[in-house]
Design a protein around this motif. Structure first.
Motif, PDB file in Angstrom:
ATOM      1  N   TYR A  85       2.093   8.609  -5.446  1.00 46.26           N
ATOM      2  CA  TYR A  85       2.466   9.798  -4.683  1.00 46.26           C
ATOM      3  C   TYR A  85       3.760   9.639  -3.875  1.00 46.26           C
ATOM      4  O   TYR A  85       4.402  10.626  -3.540  1.00 46.26           O
ATOM      5  CB  TYR A  85       1.327  10.219  -3.743  1.00 46.26           C
ATOM      6  N   PHE A  86       4.112   8.381  -3.565  1.00 51.67           N
ATOM      7  CA  PHE A  86       5.294   8.146  -2.714  1.00 51.67           C
ATOM      8  C   PHE A  86       6.389   7.335  -3.416  1.00 51.67           C
ATOM      9  O   PHE A  86       7.400   7.020  -2.800  1.00 51.67           O
ATOM     10  CB  PHE A  86       4.872   7.455  -1.417  1.00 51.67           C
ATOM     11  N   GLN A  87       6.135   7.008  -4.683  1.00 51.70           N
ATOM     12  CA  GLN A  87       7.098   6.204  -5.459  1.00 51.70           C
ATOM     13  C   GLN A  87       7.492   4.911  -4.736  1.00 51.70           C
ATOM     14  O   GLN A  87       8.639   4.460  -4.804  1.00 51.70           O
ATOM     15  CB  GLN A  87       8.327   7.028  -5.836  1.00 51.70           C
ATOM     16  N   GLY A  88       6.521   4.356  -4.040  1.00 45.31           N
ATOM     17  CA  GLY A  88       6.734   3.064  -3.389  1.00 45.31           C
ATOM     18  C   GLY A  88       6.311   1.929  -4.310  1.00 45.31           C
ATOM     19  O   GLY A  88       5.951   2.160  -5.472  1.00 45.31           O
ATOM     20  N   HIS A  89       6.353   0.710  -3.799  1.00 45.96           N
ATOM     21  CA  HIS A  89       5.901  -0.445  -4.586  1.00 45.96           C
ATOM     22  C   HIS A  89       5.623  -1.615  -3.657  1.00 45.96           C
ATOM     23  O   HIS A  89       6.338  -1.779  -2.658  1.00 45.96           O
ATOM     24  CB  HIS A  89       6.962  -0.855  -5.605  1.00 45.96           C
ATOM     25  N   ARG A  90       4.619  -2.427  -4.002  1.00 42.01           N
ATOM     26  CA  ARG A  90       4.323  -3.561  -3.127  1.00 42.01           C
ATOM     27  C   ARG A  90       5.458  -4.579  -3.118  1.00 42.01           C
ATOM     28  O   ARG A  90       5.666  -5.279  -2.123  1.00 42.01           O
ATOM     29  CB  ARG A  90       2.982  -4.196  -3.479  1.00 42.01           C
ATOM     30  N   ASP A  91       6.213  -4.648  -4.215  1.00 39.12           N
ATOM     31  CA  ASP A  91       7.342  -5.587  -4.253  1.00 39.12           C
ATOM     32  C   ASP A  91       8.431  -5.209  -3.254  1.00 39.12           C
ATOM     33  O   ASP A  91       9.175  -6.074  -2.794  1.00 39.12           O
ATOM     34  CB  ASP A  91       7.958  -5.649  -5.659  1.00 39.12           C
ATOM     35  N   TYR A  92       8.537  -3.930  -2.931  1.00 37.10           N
ATOM     36  CA  TYR A  92       9.529  -3.508  -1.923  1.00 37.10           C
ATOM     37  C   TYR A  92       9.195  -4.171  -0.587  1.00 37.10           C
ATOM     38  O   TYR A  92      10.074  -4.661   0.109  1.00 37.10           O
ATOM     39  CB  TYR A  92       9.519  -1.981  -1.716  1.00 37.10           C
ATOM     40  N   LEU A  93       7.916  -4.151  -0.253  1.00 34.24           N
ATOM     41  CA  LEU A  93       7.508  -4.732   1.027  1.00 34.24           C
ATOM     42  C   LEU A  93       7.807  -6.229   1.053  1.00 34.24           C
ATOM     43  O   LEU A  93       8.386  -6.742   2.011  1.00 34.24           O
ATOM     44  CB  LEU A  93       6.028  -4.468   1.295  1.00 34.24           C
ATOM     45  N   THR A  94       7.432  -6.915  -0.005  1.00 38.11           N
ATOM     46  CA  THR A  94       7.641  -8.369  -0.040  1.00 38.11           C
ATOM     47  C   THR A  94       9.133  -8.696   0.042  1.00 38.11           C
ATOM     48  O   THR A  94       9.534  -9.599   0.792  1.00 38.11           O
ATOM     49  CB  THR A  94       7.005  -8.959  -1.308  1.00 38.11           C
ATOM     50  N   ALA A  95       9.939  -7.945  -0.689  1.00 41.57           N
ATOM     51  CA  ALA A  95      11.392  -8.190  -0.671  1.00 41.57           C
ATOM     52  C   ALA A  95      11.947  -7.967   0.736  1.00 41.57           C
ATOM     53  O   ALA A  95      12.730  -8.777   1.250  1.00 41.57           O
ATOM     54  CB  ALA A  95      12.084  -7.273  -1.669  1.00 41.57           C
ATOM     55  N   ILE A  96      11.529  -6.894   1.380  1.00 37.65           N
ATOM     56  CA  ILE A  96      11.997  -6.584   2.734  1.00 37.65           C
ATOM     57  C   ILE A  96      11.543  -7.653   3.715  1.00 37.65           C
ATOM     58  O   ILE A  96      12.309  -8.135   4.546  1.00 37.65           O
ATOM     59  CB  ILE A  96      11.512  -5.176   3.153  1.00 37.65           C
ATOM     60  N   LYS A  97      10.304  -8.036   3.575  1.00 38.23           N
ATOM     61  CA  LYS A  97       9.760  -9.062   4.467  1.00 38.23           C
ATOM     62  C   LYS A  97      10.539 -10.377   4.322  1.00 38.23           C
ATOM     63  O   LYS A  97      10.790 -11.071   5.297  1.00 38.23           O
ATOM     64  CB  LYS A  97       8.269  -9.224   4.140  1.00 38.23           C
TER      65      LYS A  97
END
Ligand SMILES: O=P(O)(O)OC[C@@H](O)[C@@H](O)c1c[nH]c2ccccc12
Length: 250
Positions: A85-97
């Motif tokens: 629904y939001f076109q997000g991804h768990r890899d985005y979080l890990t990369a940002i972190k």
């Protein structure tokens, strides 16, 4: 709409494969939000799309956005990890972190414990739990599980009824007041003004959604919010660092 999202989540959770544990350092969201007494802190959200607005930013470079938010003075980051629904991804979080030294909140629809384990492995410092999506007992179980695994929790409310039901069971340290109704997508800052008085004074209050201007920020600050969570109005601007400074009145 919320029901539809939760039905999708339920199916996804059954097929969930846990990622490897990311090697990252924990940062406290609560600490970041309470660092400065007088100033309202901003949790800046990395969000590509939403069910109500469609695509908000394209092209979408999550790590760059997060770095610009940090440069603009964000206290913490919120990262959408929902794909459907939001076109997000768990890899985005890990990369940002990995790349940006700020507390990171996982913004998703968490309904089962396996997603808490997933959040930890992704490297999240904090997770969101939505009162409208969970019965209070289950919410408390998930809250405790997150704390046991070394994460903090933002517990999100939209109505007085939701607050009353949860406060009867436990007392969340960080409370989000969502100005947006997750069923109609309508936002009104009066939700923050209305609910603030129902919340114990020791809780850290975050006003979420529908904050566009410095005036909006002042309205919710005067209503007692220590922090705001802002997505769309920042992420849709080409220069998000400047947009954030502007929002903060700098
Ligand atoms: O883009 P806005 O209006 O600034 O809102 C940000 C954030 O509050 C919103 O994305 C949000 C609040 N609660 C949620 C729950 C799930 C997904 C998203 C959300």
């Amino acid at each position: 709409m919320l029901d539809k999202i939760l039905a999708t989540k339920k199916q996804e959770v059954e097929k969930l494969i846990l990622p490897d544990q990311a090697d990252v350092t924990f940062y406290s969201l609560k600490k970041a939000l309470t660092a400065e007494k007088e100033k309202v802190q901003v949790i800046a959200e990395v969000k590509k799309a939403s069910p109500s607005k469609g695509i908000i930013r394209s092209p979408f470079y999550p790590v760059e956005i997060a770095q610009s938010y940090k440069a603009g003075g964000a206290a913490a980051l919120s990262v959408l990890t929902d794909v459907s629904y939001f076109q997000g991804h768990r890899d985005y979080l890990t990369a940002i972190k990995r790349e940006v030294g700020l507390p990171v909140l996982r913004k998703d629809f968490i309904i089962e414990d396996v997603q808490i384990q997933e959040s930890k492995r992704m490297g999240a410092d904090a997770i969101l739990l939505i009162a409208a999506a969970l019965d209070p007992k289950k919410l408390f179980e998930l809250y405790q599980s997150a704390e046991e695994q070394g994460m903090e929790v933002l517990v999100e409310f939209h109505s007085k009824q939701e607050l009353e039901n949860v406060l009867r069971v436990f007392d969340p340290a960080i409370i989000g007041i969502n100005n947006r109704d997750l069923n109609t997508f309508e936002t009104s800052l009066s939700v923050t003004e209305h609910l603030r008085n129902e919340i114990p004074s020791h809780s850290v209050v975050v006003s979420e959604s529908g904050i566009h201007t410095q005036e909006d920020l002042t309205v919710v600050q005067q209503a007692g919010a220590r922090a705001v969570l802002v997505g769309e109005s920042l992420v849709k601007q080409a220069d998000v660092e400047k947009a954030l400074r502007h929002l903060k009145g700098e």
